[in-house]
Design a protein around this motif. Structure first.
Motif, PDB file in Angstrom:
ATOM      1  N   ILE A 267       8.919   6.998   2.290  1.00 37.79           N
ATOM      2  CA  ILE A 267       8.996   5.745   3.040  1.00 37.79           C
ATOM      3  C   ILE A 267       7.778   5.586   3.932  1.00 37.79           C
ATOM      4  CG2 ILE A 267      10.251   4.626   4.934  1.00 37.79           C
ATOM      5  CD1 ILE A 267      12.852   5.660   3.504  1.00 37.79           C
ATOM      6  N   GLN A 268       7.319   6.668   4.556  1.00 35.74           N
ATOM      7  CA  GLN A 268       6.118   6.560   5.398  1.00 35.74           C
ATOM      8  C   GLN A 268       4.938   6.042   4.574  1.00 35.74           C
ATOM      9  OE1 GLN A 268       5.849  10.489   7.532  1.00 35.74           O
ATOM     10  NE2 GLN A 268       5.573   9.034   9.230  1.00 35.74           N
ATOM     11  N   ASN A 269       4.774   6.552   3.369  1.00 34.05           N
ATOM     12  CA  ASN A 269       3.697   6.077   2.507  1.00 34.05           C
ATOM     13  C   ASN A 269       3.899   4.609   2.151  1.00 34.05           C
ATOM     14  OD1 ASN A 269       1.289   7.261   0.977  1.00 34.05           O
ATOM     15  ND2 ASN A 269       2.328   6.009  -0.552  1.00 34.05           N
ATOM     16  N   GLU A 270       5.143   4.243   1.854  1.00 33.33           N
ATOM     17  CA  GLU A 270       5.435   2.850   1.506  1.00 33.33           C
ATOM     18  C   GLU A 270       5.186   1.908   2.677  1.00 33.33           C
ATOM     19  OE1 GLU A 270       8.687   3.494  -2.071  1.00 33.33           O
ATOM     20  OE2 GLU A 270       9.434   2.951  -0.080  1.00 33.33           O
ATOM     21  N   LEU A 271       5.357   2.398   3.902  1.00 28.71           N
ATOM     22  CA  LEU A 271       5.082   1.534   5.059  1.00 28.71           C
ATOM     23  C   LEU A 271       3.592   1.209   5.172  1.00 28.71           C
ATOM     24  CD1 LEU A 271       7.638   2.845   7.693  1.00 28.71           C
ATOM     25  CD2 LEU A 271       7.633   0.645   6.504  1.00 28.71           C
ATOM     26  N   PHE A 272       2.729   2.112   4.727  1.00 33.15           N
ATOM     27  CA  PHE A 272       1.308   1.757   4.663  1.00 33.15           C
ATOM     28  C   PHE A 272       1.078   0.693   3.595  1.00 33.15           C
ATOM     29  CE2 PHE A 272       0.275   5.165   7.494  1.00 33.15           C
ATOM     30  CZ  PHE A 272      -0.950   4.805   8.030  1.00 33.15           C
ATOM     31  N   ASP A 273       1.775   0.819   2.449  1.00 39.69           N
ATOM     32  CA  ASP A 273       1.704  -0.231   1.426  1.00 39.69           C
ATOM     33  C   ASP A 273       2.186  -1.562   2.005  1.00 39.69           C
ATOM     34  OD1 ASP A 273       0.947   1.772  -0.344  1.00 39.69           O
ATOM     35  OD2 ASP A 273       2.821   1.747  -1.484  1.00 39.69           O
ATOM     36  N   LEU A 274       3.282  -1.507   2.760  1.00 41.53           N
ATOM     37  CA  LEU A 274       3.823  -2.716   3.380  1.00 41.53           C
ATOM     38  C   LEU A 274       2.830  -3.332   4.350  1.00 41.53           C
ATOM     39  CD1 LEU A 274       6.200  -4.676   3.905  1.00 41.53           C
ATOM     40  CD2 LEU A 274       6.997  -3.052   5.623  1.00 41.53           C
ATOM     41  N   GLY A 275       2.181  -2.499   5.168  1.00 46.30           N
ATOM     42  CA  GLY A 275       1.155  -3.003   6.089  1.00 46.30           C
ATOM     43  C   GLY A 275       0.024  -3.696   5.339  1.00 46.30           C
ATOM     44  N   ALA A 276      -0.397  -3.092   4.222  1.00 45.87           N
ATOM     45  CA  ALA A 276      -1.450  -3.709   3.403  1.00 45.87           C
ATOM     46  C   ALA A 276      -0.971  -5.029   2.815  1.00 45.87           C
ATOM     47  CB  ALA A 276      -1.878  -2.753   2.289  1.00 45.87           C
ATOM     48  N   ASP A 277       0.275  -5.067   2.398  1.00 46.31           N
ATOM     49  CA  ASP A 277       0.856  -6.304   1.858  1.00 46.31           C
ATOM     50  C   ASP A 277       0.824  -7.395   2.927  1.00 46.31           C
ATOM     51  OD1 ASP A 277       2.598  -8.356   0.890  1.00 46.31           O
ATOM     52  OD2 ASP A 277       3.817  -6.907  -0.196  1.00 46.31           O
ATOM     53  N   LEU A 278       1.306  -7.081   4.122  1.00 46.78           N
ATOM     54  CA  LEU A 278       1.323  -8.073   5.206  1.00 46.78           C
ATOM     55  C   LEU A 278      -0.088  -8.514   5.596  1.00 46.78           C
ATOM     56  CD1 LEU A 278       4.099  -6.512   7.483  1.00 46.78           C
ATOM     57  CD2 LEU A 278       4.323  -8.492   5.950  1.00 46.78           C
ATOM     58  N   ALA A 279      -1.070  -7.633   5.430  1.00 46.50           N
ATOM     59  CA  ALA A 279      -2.455  -7.936   5.818  1.00 46.50           C
ATOM     60  C   ALA A 279      -3.237  -8.638   4.714  1.00 46.50           C
ATOM     61  CB  ALA A 279      -3.176  -6.645   6.216  1.00 46.50           C
TER      62      ALA A 279
END
Length: 190
Positions: free
Chosen positions: A64-76
């Motif tokens: 999940i921690q790794n996916e949250l970086f993916d999520l941050g990139a998605d939002l950005a």
């Protein structure tokens, strides 16, 4: 792979930051607030991991921690096309389905809820409850941002499902001690 050789760039000194496409926005922008809350949630999960001993839970939280970086990139990543590509990180349906599957698996090992749960019980569970509340805030801020700019709807769904996942994970890691149940009105004077 990302390679950072210099941590400070001075490009944000004027109160602006860059998005994935190179455009600049205010660091106070609603999109940036959501990204910041996702980053804070990720840090809170990192602290929780210091206290979670269950190996299955640790594996899920690390992913999940790794996916949250993916999520941050998605939002950005500005735009209206939310399709995953080699050059664009977007939250995928499979990531949400995995969260749901893990929630269901953990729930099978737990007693049914009889009341609301007070955050705590043991250090890992308490930190996971804190991470859950931060994710809820990130979701609220991202929903507000989505009223101003286009955001991937799956990113919002991921945040919603993640807070559920963290709630169940907190119960799962504390199951040996059991839930601390809310007792409505128990401390009122008569």
């Amino acid at each position: 792979m990302v390679k950072l050789t210099k941590i400070y760039t001075r490009t944000g000194d004027s109160g602006e930051t860059g998005l994935v496409d190179g455009s600049r926005v205010s660091t106070a922008d609603a999109r940036m607030a959501a990204i910041g809350d996702v980053d804070e949630a990720n840090s809170a999960i990192g602290v929780a991991l210091l206290h979670v001993m269950d190996e299955r839970a640790r594996q899920m939280l690390s992913r999940i921690q790794n996916e949250l970086f993916d999520l941050g990139a998605d939002l950005a990543t500005p735009g209206e096309d939310f399709a995953q590509s080699e050059m664009t990180l977007r939250i995928a349906p499979e990531q949400i389905e995995r969260l749901e599957s893990e929630i269901d698996e953990m729930n099978e090992a737990l007693e049914p809820l009889r009341s609301f749960i007070l955050p705590g019980g043991e250090a890992g569970a308490a930190h996971l409850h804190l991470a859950r509340t931060i994710v809820r805030r990130a979701e609220r801020v991202a929903v507000a941002a989505s009223r101003e700019v286009q955001l991937n709807p799956l990113a919002l769904t991921y945040l919603n499902r993640l807070s559920d996942h963290l709630f169940v994970t907190a119960r799962y890691v504390a199951k040996a001690r059991g839930d601390i149940l809310w007792q409505p009105g128990a401390t009122r004077s008569r």
